[in-house]
Design a protein around this motif. Structure first.
Motif, PDB file in Angstrom:
ATOM      1  N   UNK A   1       0.831  -1.203   0.000  1.00  0.00           N
ATOM      2  CA  UNK A   1       0.000   0.000   0.000  1.00  0.00           C
ATOM      3  C   UNK A   1       0.872   1.263   0.000  1.00  0.00           C
ATOM      4  N   UNK A   2       1.952   1.250   0.790  1.00  0.00           N
ATOM      5  CA  UNK A   2       2.849   2.406   0.821  1.00  0.00           C
ATOM      6  C   UNK A   2       3.634   2.527  -0.490  1.00  0.00           C
ATOM      7  N   UNK A   3       4.006   1.395  -1.061  1.00  0.00           N
ATOM      8  CA  UNK A   3       4.718   1.422  -2.340  1.00  0.00           C
ATOM      9  C   UNK A   3       3.849   2.049  -3.426  1.00  0.00           C
ATOM     10  N   UNK A   4       2.557   1.809  -3.354  1.00  0.00           N
ATOM     11  CA  UNK A   4       1.635   2.379  -4.341  1.00  0.00           C
ATOM     12  C   UNK A   4       1.548   3.900  -4.207  1.00  0.00           C
ATOM     13  N   UNK A   5       1.833   4.432  -3.027  1.00  0.00           N
ATOM     14  CA  UNK A   5       1.858   5.882  -2.832  1.00  0.00           C
ATOM     15  C   UNK A   5       3.169   6.485  -3.337  1.00  0.00           C
ATOM     16  N   UNK A   6       4.258   5.760  -3.102  1.00  0.00           N
ATOM     17  CA  UNK A   6       5.584   6.274  -3.438  1.00  0.00           C
ATOM     18  C   UNK A   6       5.886   6.162  -4.931  1.00  0.00           C
ATOM     19  N   UNK A   7       5.476   5.067  -5.548  1.00  0.00           N
ATOM     20  CA  UNK A   7       5.863   4.786  -6.931  1.00  0.00           C
ATOM     21  C   UNK A   7       5.524   5.911  -7.906  1.00  0.00           C
ATOM     22  N   UNK A   8       4.294   6.439  -7.922  1.00  0.00           N
ATOM     23  CA  UNK A   8       4.002   7.499  -8.894  1.00  0.00           C
ATOM     24  C   UNK A   8       4.820   8.770  -8.673  1.00  0.00           C
ATOM     25  N   UNK A   9       5.172   9.055  -7.429  1.00  0.00           N
ATOM     26  CA  UNK A   9       6.000  10.228  -7.145  1.00  0.00           C
ATOM     27  C   UNK A   9       7.396  10.052  -7.741  1.00  0.00           C
TER      28      UNK A   9
ATOM     29  N   UNK B   1      11.556  -0.214  -0.763  1.00  0.00           N
ATOM     30  CA  UNK B   1      12.861   0.315  -1.157  1.00  0.00           C
ATOM     31  C   UNK B   1      12.856   0.602  -2.648  1.00  0.00           C
ATOM     32  N   UNK B   2      13.823   1.398  -3.094  1.00  0.00           N
ATOM     33  CA  UNK B   2      13.880   1.708  -4.506  1.00  0.00           C
ATOM     34  C   UNK B   2      14.994   2.673  -4.827  1.00  0.00           C
TER      35      UNK B   2
END
Length: 205
Positions: free
Chosen positions: A96-104, A177-178
């Protein structure tokens, strides 16, 4: 007057038959190797795992199963890069948090912005707080880590490529992470690493 059976022709026939039998046996399959219970591999053939057969001359007797490059003690030497396990519920929270971060992160990449300061500012706007850690590794609070790319060996020394690495601690055993750099971008979910927490450790430990 009785005639005796010629001896030399019979001997010649016997020798000829023995030679024919020996030549014919050259193409036969040999019995399985008694040490392994399997027939030897054809010359030049590789094993299903892609590693050398233990009977191959010069092969290391210490190669571990699943060794990435066949090096001795590969698993032991790379244990620091092994992610911890995540409970399904924790992995779902991390997704769920990755889905928030990815588009940014993807938007910054398209804008050709991958400086750590820019990435940090963008992620803090999502409401995250930077993780604070003491020198002995004790966490004081926060969940977000943003840092430059890991140094890499190039030519005659180490260079630090342009770009940013990021990590978010979602639970004690679940992370996001990314990285974002000129060539590509990635955001993924993973378990924590033994020595670096949520931040993926560099190679060449």
């Amino acid at each position: 007057m009785s005639t005796s059976t010629p001896v030399r022709p019979l001997r010649l026939v016997a020798v000829t038959l023995a030679v024919v039998a020996a030549v014919g046996a050259c193409g036969d399959l040999h019995a399985p190797d008694s040490r392994t219970g399997a027939a030897p591999s054809p010359p030049g053939a590789s094993s299903p795992s892609g590693t050398s057969s233990p009977s191959t001359p010069g092969a290391s007797p210490y190669v571990e199963p699943g060794a990435g490059d066949g090096a001795p003690h590969y698993g032991e030497n790379n244990a620091y890069r092994r992610e911890g396990d995540m409970a399904p519920a924790h992995a779902k929270d991390a997704e769920r948090e990755a889905a928030r971060i990815r588009p940014v992160i993807e938007r910054l990449w398209k804008q050709r912005k991958w400086d750590p300061a820019v990435v940090r500012t963008a992620l803090l706007r999502l409401g995250y707080e930077e993780e604070r850690v003491t020198q002995d590794g004790r966490r004081l609070g926060g969940t977000l880590t943003v840092t430059q790319m890991s140094p890499r060996w190039k030519d005659d020394g180490y260079v630090t490529p342009e770009g940013t690495r990021l990590a978010l601690r979602v639970r004690d055993h679940a992370c996001v992470s990314g990285f974002v750099q000129k060539s590509n971008v990635e955001v993924r979910v993973n378990g924590p690493y033994p020595e670096t927490g949520c931040l993926e450790p560099p190679y060449g430990h």
